[in-house]
Enzyme design. Sequence first.
Site, short mmCIF file in Angstrom:
data_model
loop_
_atom_site.label_atom_id
_atom_site.label_comp_id
_atom_site.label_asym_id
_atom_site.label_seq_id
_atom_site.Cartn_x
_atom_site.Cartn_y
_atom_site.Cartn_z
N GLY A 290 0.84 -1.20 0.00
CA GLY A 290 0.00 0.00 0.00
C GLY A 290 0.87 1.24 0.00
N GLY A 291 0.33 2.31 0.57
CA GLY A 291 1.06 3.58 0.63
C GLY A 291 2.36 3.48 1.39
N GLY B 5 23.71 12.72 -29.65
CA GLY B 5 23.20 13.29 -28.40
C GLY B 5 23.77 12.57 -27.19
N ALA B 6 24.02 11.28 -27.36
CA ALA B 6 24.56 10.51 -26.24
C ALA B 6 25.95 11.01 -25.85
CB ALA B 6 24.60 9.02 -26.59
C1 HXC Z 1 -3.34 -4.55 12.12
C2 HXC Z 1 -2.26 -6.41 11.33
C3 HXC Z 1 -2.10 -5.80 10.07
C4 HXC Z 1 -2.59 -4.47 9.92
C5 HXC Z 1 -1.22 -7.75 9.99
N1 HXC Z 1 -1.73 -7.61 11.23
N2 HXC Z 1 -1.46 -6.65 9.27
N3 HXC Z 1 -2.88 -5.79 12.34
N4 HXC Z 1 -3.18 -3.88 10.97
N5 HXC Z 1 -2.44 -3.81 8.77
C6 HXC Z 1 -1.67 -8.59 12.32
C7 HXC Z 1 -2.53 -9.81 12.06
O1 HXC Z 1 -3.83 -9.58 12.50
C8 HXC Z 1 -1.80 -10.86 12.91
O2 HXC Z 1 -2.14 -10.65 14.27
C9 HXC Z 1 -0.36 -10.46 12.78
O3 HXC Z 1 -0.35 -9.10 12.38
C10 HXC Z 1 0.38 -11.27 11.75
O4 HXC Z 1 -0.38 -11.25 10.52
P1 HXC Z 1 -0.67 -12.57 9.70
O5 HXC Z 1 -1.71 -12.26 8.71
O6 HXC Z 1 -0.92 -13.72 10.63
O7 HXC Z 1 0.73 -12.81 8.99
P2 HXC Z 1 1.05 -13.35 7.54
O8 HXC Z 1 0.23 -14.58 7.26
O9 HXC Z 1 2.51 -13.47 7.45
O10 HXC Z 1 0.55 -12.22 6.54
C11 HXC Z 1 1.16 -10.98 6.54
C12 HXC Z 1 0.34 -9.98 5.70
C13 HXC Z 1 -1.12 -9.98 6.13
C14 HXC Z 1 0.48 -10.34 4.21
C15 HXC Z 1 1.03 -8.61 5.87
O11 HXC Z 1 -1.16 -9.84 7.57
C16 HXC Z 1 -1.91 -8.88 5.53
O12 HXC Z 1 -2.33 -8.99 4.38
N6 HXC Z 1 -2.12 -7.82 6.31
C17 HXC Z 1 -2.91 -6.69 5.84
C18 HXC Z 1 -2.16 -5.91 4.82
C19 HXC Z 1 -2.89 -4.70 4.39
O13 HXC Z 1 -3.80 -4.75 3.57
N7 HXC Z 1 -2.53 -3.58 4.99
C20 HXC Z 1 -3.10 -2.32 4.70
C21 HXC Z 1 -2.36 -1.83 3.45
S1 HXC Z 1 -2.91 -0.27 2.99
P3 HXC Z 1 -2.14 -11.82 15.34
O14 HXC Z 1 -2.66 -11.22 16.58
O15 HXC Z 1 -2.99 -12.90 14.81
O16 HXC Z 1 -0.71 -12.26 15.47
C22 HXC Z 1 -1.89 0.72 3.80
C23 HXC Z 1 -2.14 2.13 3.56
C24 HXC Z 1 -0.97 2.94 3.92
O17 HXC Z 1 -1.05 0.32 4.50
C25 HXC Z 1 -1.21 4.31 3.40
C26 HXC Z 1 -0.08 5.22 3.61
C27 HXC Z 1 -0.29 6.49 2.94
#
Ligand code: HXC
Length: 519
Positions: free
Chosen positions: A171-172, A406-407
């Site tokens: 994401g961001g 040019g290069a």
């Molecule tokens: C809160 C999160 C989290 C999140 C993971 N966790 N991502 N908690 N916010 N964004 C937590 C899970 O609930 C889990 O908690 C622990 O972290 C480990 O995650 P798992 O899923 O068990 O690990 P894994 O299977 O290795 O997968 C990792 C992952 C997946 C691919 C990163 O967790 C995932 O897809 N997370 C969401 C990603 C996402 O969409 N993020 C938002 C992106 S948009 P527990 O308690 O069970 O251990 C963004 C915008 C930013 O970030 C903008 C900036 C301008």
Amino acid sequence: MNNQDKIKKLIDLRAEAKLGGGLKRIEAQHKKGKFTARERIDMLLDEGSFEEFDMFVTHRCTNFELEKSKYLGDGVVTGHGTIDGRVVYVFAQDFTIFGGSLSETFAIKICKIMDMAMKAGAPIIGINDSGGARIQEGVTSLAGYAEIFERNILASGVIPQISAIFGPCAGGAVYSPALTDFIMMNEQNSYMFVTGPKVVKTVTGEDISIEDLGGGKVHASKSGVAHFLVENEKEGLMLLRKLLCYLPQNNLEDPIITDCTDPIERKEEFLNEIIPESPNQPYDIKDVIHLIVDYGEFMEIHRNYAKNIVVGFAKFNGQPVGIVANQPNYLAGVLDIESSRKAARFVRFCDSFNIPVVTLVDVPGFLPGSKQEYGGIITHGAKLMFAYGEATVPKITITLRKSYGGAHDVMSCKQLRGDLNYAWPTAEIAVMGATGAVEVLEGKKIREIDDAEERAKFIADHEDQYKEKFANPYQAASYGYIDDIIEPMNTRFRIIRGLQSLVTKKLINPPKKHSNIPL
Ligand code: HXC
């Protein structure tokens, strides 16, 4: 609680903080072949040098009953330490706490360390391993990212900023590393993408694996987002230590000149033979680089991306330099969109941090064709010209063979304020190669000759005449555009002498808010 109890409490809390999200999650992290945030910092820094900040910070979120799950440190380990005795600031996202996701307080911790790095004038290294914005926090997490982005922008060109991606970065969140100077990924578990495979499938219907969408290999070869690709985390952390030895602490300092026992006047006879007799035959420019730099050590950047140009750091008599070199071994060393962007960014980095640039030229021109034109080669080629023309660091250019059209101008020519422009006797500095030139100048006559043998002789004669006049460095030298024509085997010596003569160079561009490089 008496004083001894208070001290014990501190020790207990520290031990708790060091466990991050707990032993089970640390085990899960190790099972994925990943180190924890603290293990990574320990490997990166000089032994025992790490001083941690904000170990007792916890999040303030009460959404979704999050107040019931608090972890000391809140998912990011921050502080400072040393690498080869020089101070660096670091943060490492801790995947064992909420998947390293970024909360308001997590962002405040990173911002504090970035502000400290700016105040101290020391590099900052960020190790990324995060699920992105902490979903439970909503907009405060997004604001936290933006606070970091703004600091990345203001620190750009002031202190070196380096990112290692040792886990997801989605994401961001990708934009903080993207704003830094160098990104390192590894082959095993680094991922960067603006939208993940599931969203891609939903929005566009494209079925693609996480590796193919945003894995280290993809970003190191196809997109160019990653500057370094390493096999594993340990190798990556060692490479980061090495990278820093070429860099100054900040833009007001020069890179450190180290002792060197590799002889200055080392002659390399092989260089007198390296250019093939046929102008169309390639050779490996990296052979040239390895023969002229100290101990043959060259730290290549973007090794697998836009391979028609080679960029990286090396030393000459202990002086760090940036090297930019056309690669005849790949696409004949032609300049195209990707190679122009790659080299432009590198030259600008070197200029920001007072690192002299040595340019090795063997370029047949810009890659022709609609794909390049539609892709904006005009704008991208201009980036490289802009970077060279704007740079005020010492610039030494050696033309080995072709330097056409040019290069020629773009590749750090005299008029783009090249300080020392040398050429090998094998150099060909001209508007274009002989074949193209004869076709343009004599095309009408050529087509009027019916007999094939006669036509071939006519072309060959005219090409010879053209080569005699232009396929050499003497016309350029006669105008002073080339300062000297040097024997190839003396190249190392001449570069070192040149760098020594430019140590005190001072050049200041006209005052302005900032330039407007063709982005
Ligand atoms: C809160 C999160 C989290 C999140 C993971 N966790 N991502 N908690 N916010 N964004 C937590 C899970 O609930 C889990 O908690 C622990 O972290 C480990 O995650 P798992 O899923 O068990 O690990 P894994 O299977 O290795 O997968 C990792 C992952 C997946 C691919 C990163 O967790 C995932 O897809 N997370 C969401 C990603 C996402 O969409 N993020 C938002 C992106 S948009 P527990 O308690 O069970 O251990 C963004 C915008 C930013 O970030 C903008 C900036 C301008």
